[in-house]
Design a protein around this motif. Structure first.
Motif: not given
Length: 168
Positions: A92-110
């Motif tokens: 298993e690989v485990t980690m605690v999700d700390l809520d913040l997410d960085v998302i690169l959209l396919r249209d280039g938006g960040l």
């Protein structure tokens, strides 16, 4: 290739996203895992969802994040979770999700997502000050690295997608 389980929890230990995957190998960026289309993933005790497109995931050795690289036509190109350092044990690989997410959209938006959830969980879960600082530093670094296509965000995932098992 080795079958593994990917397990995210929340800071209070409750189960978050979890699903199977296949360990493809490692490089300078960390360990790469394939998750084919048709894989069922669960978010805690909620009913499972089925992923429609194949992905590869990156688990860095000492980074406070994990990355998911999506294939078209998914609207996300890259989805990076700010987490504790991924730990490997007993398949298993485990980690605690700390809520913040960085998302690169396919249209280039960040996008920096879930700042409200992060603020709420600082109170609800009692995040220590050093964890809050580390999460924000990681999110700022990720925004710059993803936008600049630096490090693992510069196309390293394509060779791993090519190695992944066929979807389905």
């Amino acid at each position: 290739m080795t079958q593994i389980k990917v397990v995210y929890t929340k800071y209070d230990g409750t189960l978050h996203w979890n699903h199977p995957g296949t360990l493809l190998g490692e490089d300078d960026h960390g360990a790469w895992v394939s998750v084919p289309a048709g894989t069922q993933a669960s978010k805690g005790a909620e009913p499972p969802v089925t992923w429609e497109t194949p992905i590869v995931m990156l688990f860095p050795r000492d980074g406070w994040w994990t990355a998911t690289f999506h294939t078209p036509p998914h609207s996300f190109e890259v989805y990076v979770d700010v987490t504790t350092v991924p730990r490997w044990r007993n398949g298993e690989v485990t980690m605690v999700d700390l809520d913040l997410d960085v998302i690169l959209l396919r249209d280039g938006g960040l996008v920096l997502d879930d700042e409200d959830e992060f603020a709420e969980h600082q109170v609800t879960f009692g995040y220590p000050d050093d964890l809050v600082t580390r999460a924000w530093e990681t999110a700022r670094w990720l925004l710059a690295a993803v936008e600049g296509r630096e490090g693992p965000f510069g196309g390293a995932h394509t060779a791993w997608l090519d190695r992944a098992a066929p979807s389905g």
